[in-house]
Design an enzyme around this catalytic site. Structure first.
Site, PDB file in Angstrom:
ATOM      1  N   ASP A  76     -32.503   8.253   9.869  1.00 11.86           N
ATOM      2  CA  ASP A  76     -31.709   7.472   8.910  1.00 11.86           C
ATOM      3  C   ASP A  76     -31.645   8.233   7.587  1.00 11.86           C
ATOM      4  OD1 ASP A  76     -30.567   4.561   8.358  1.00 11.86           O
ATOM      5  OD2 ASP A  76     -31.719   5.187   6.606  1.00 11.86           O
ATOM      6  N   GLU A  86     -30.672   9.462   3.828  1.00 13.13           N
ATOM      7  CA  GLU A  86     -30.253   8.931   2.531  1.00 13.13           C
ATOM      8  C   GLU A  86     -29.425  10.015   1.869  1.00 13.13           C
ATOM      9  OE1 GLU A  86     -30.634   5.779   1.846  1.00 13.13           O
ATOM     10  OE2 GLU A  86     -31.917   5.552   3.615  1.00 13.13           O
ATOM     11  N   ALA A  87     -28.451   9.580   1.087  1.00 12.20           N
ATOM     12  CA  ALA A  87     -27.494  10.538   0.523  1.00 12.20           C
ATOM     13  C   ALA A  87     -27.165  10.202  -0.925  1.00 12.20           C
ATOM     14  CB  ALA A  87     -26.217  10.505   1.364  1.00 12.20           C
ATOM     15  N   ASP A 116     -24.478   8.129  10.017  1.00  9.20           N
ATOM     16  CA  ASP A 116     -25.513   9.144   9.771  1.00  9.20           C
ATOM     17  C   ASP A 116     -25.080  10.496  10.314  1.00  9.20           C
ATOM     18  OD1 ASP A 116     -28.183   7.876   8.629  1.00  9.20           O
ATOM     19  OD2 ASP A 116     -27.151   6.413   9.863  1.00  9.20           O
ATOM     20  N   HIS A 119     -33.885   1.195   2.094  1.00 14.39           N
ATOM     21  CA  HIS A 119     -33.162   2.408   1.653  1.00 14.39           C
ATOM     22  C   HIS A 119     -34.077   3.596   1.385  1.00 14.39           C
ATOM     23  CE1 HIS A 119     -29.495   0.113   1.638  1.00 14.39           C
ATOM     24  NE2 HIS A 119     -30.037  -0.767   0.810  1.00 14.39           N
ATOM     25  N   ASP A 178     -36.639   2.956   6.536  1.00 15.70           N
ATOM     26  CA  ASP A 178     -35.495   2.469   7.324  1.00 15.70           C
ATOM     27  C   ASP A 178     -35.648   2.952   8.776  1.00 15.70           C
ATOM     28  OD1 ASP A 178     -34.327   1.221   5.178  1.00 15.70           O
ATOM     29  OD2 ASP A 178     -32.671   2.637   4.932  1.00 15.70           O
TER      30      ASP A 178
END
Ligand code: AMP
Ligand code: MG
Length: 351
Positions: free
Chosen positions: A136, A138-139, A236, A295, A300
């Site tokens: 998962d 994160e960006a 993703d 998050h 996650d």
């Protein structure tokens, strides 16, 4: 006709609305019987099997199918309290909304009846994935990202789930330094908990991907162990990883070309609309509580893995249902052969 079927034991908000792929049925014609002879571990070693997909001989003329239908009819008429009492009596998990409890009880009896009546062996478990890699990302983001916003990956987490022990056996987590927009927005830090300092100290995406590859190789994924990648939604891989590989000018990793979209599997299995398959809703409907910080990519991933574990326990066969083909997101039909993801290779290696 007899066939063999395997049955198993801002940006993101936009994705939640965009999931509009045709829904595959719960089960379909299974893999070629010849494939059932394959060993689950490529070296022929076996694990003690606790909960794995089971092979059913599907001959609908057998009276056992009428029995199952009658039992299902009874289960459909049971109240939530009755369902919980029955599950407790059977020492099964009693948490979850009514639809979940129903599905759990139906699957228990179906498996029991088919196993007893048809004396079926769990051959299929030999070819199921040994591991599921939950990823998962994160960006980078802004409040109300425009649709064309170029997200850069800032966290690469993996929760490695053993499908035999049903445990999260290992984890990987590294932050990534964004190159296009090196300064994180306040919104992004607040959302993900990832600070400017964390990304400033982190490696570039190709360097982190190289360490992911090393980590996966050490665990013999795709060589001795069969595995699949699993994500919460399509983005993703189809968006975050795809865009990141373009930005980093590296080839999209082969091991991530196909994956299990758990939202899709969950919706099909528990028969809930796609609007109820966000992470928080999936947990809530299963009577589970989010553990950790929402998050945070690794938290996650762990929570998504907890859902996947519950689904395997409830008898869902999680299998690859989406892939990236020529840069486009494509639906994988559920009668496709169940195959392991390939071994990972270095982002620098030409293949
Ligand atoms: P998630 O897996 O839900 O934690 O989200 C993955 C990434 O999607 C985040 O790191 C953000 O880049 C983006 N994202 C998620 N939720 C939002 C939001 N409410 N607004 C803007 N971007 C978001
Ligand atoms: Mg996340």
């Amino acid at each position: 006709m007899t066939s063999v079927v395997c049955a198993a034991v801002g940006a993101k908000m936009e994705e939640d609305q965009k999931e509009n792929f045709p829904r595959a049925p719960d089960s379909g014609p299974g893999p070629d019987p010849a494939q059932l002879k394959q060993r689950c571990r490529l070296d022929g070693q076996e694990y003690p099997i606790k909960a794995t997909p089971t092979t059913y001989i599907k001959d609908f003329s057998d009276p056992v199918y009428k029995e199952i239908a009658v039992t299902n009819g009874h289960i459909n008429r049971m109240t939530r309290d009755e369902l919980r009492a029955k599950l407790a009596e059977l020492h099964l998990e009693t948490r979850g909304v009514k639809d979940v409890l129903r599905k759990r009880l139906k699957n228990f009896y179906k498996k029991q009846k088919l196993t007893q009546t048809l004396q079926i062996k769990s051959e299929c478990s030999d070819m199921y994935y040994d591991y599921i890699c939950v990823i998962d990302f994160e960006a980078t983001c802004e409040e109300n990202n425009p649709p064309e916003y170029l997200h850069e990956i800032i966290e690469f987490p993996i929760a490695l789930m053993n499908t035999r022990t049903l445990e999260i056996e290992d984890t990987f987590q590294e932050y990534v330094k964004p190159e296009q927009k090196p300064t994180l927005t306040e919104f992004c830090t607040k959302l993900t908990g990832i600070t400017q300092d964390m990304v400033d100290k982190a490696g570039s995406f190709p360097d982190v991907l190289q360490r992911v590859v090393d980590w996966m190789r050490e665990r013999e994924l795709g060589t001795k162990c069969r595995y699949a990648v699993l994500t919460d939604g399509s983005w993703d891989m189809s968006k975050f990883l795809n865009v990141q590989c373009h930005l980093s000018r590296i080839e999209y990793p082969r091991f991530a070309k196909k994956w299990i979209n758990i939202r899709k599997s969950y919706g099909n299995f528990y028969k809930v609309p796609r609007t109820r398959t966000k992470l928080a809703s999936m947990l809530e409907n299963l009577g589970m509580v989010y553990e950790g910080r929402p998050h945070c990519g690794l938290d996650d991933s762990r929570n998504i893995a907890r859902i996947a574990i519950r689904m395997l326990q409830d008898g869902c066969e999680l299998r690859v249902n989406e892939c990236l083909h020529a840069g486009q997101l494509v639906n994988v039909p559920n009668n496709s052969p169940l195959e392991s993801a390939p071994p990972p290779y270095s982002p620098w290696q030409k293949v």
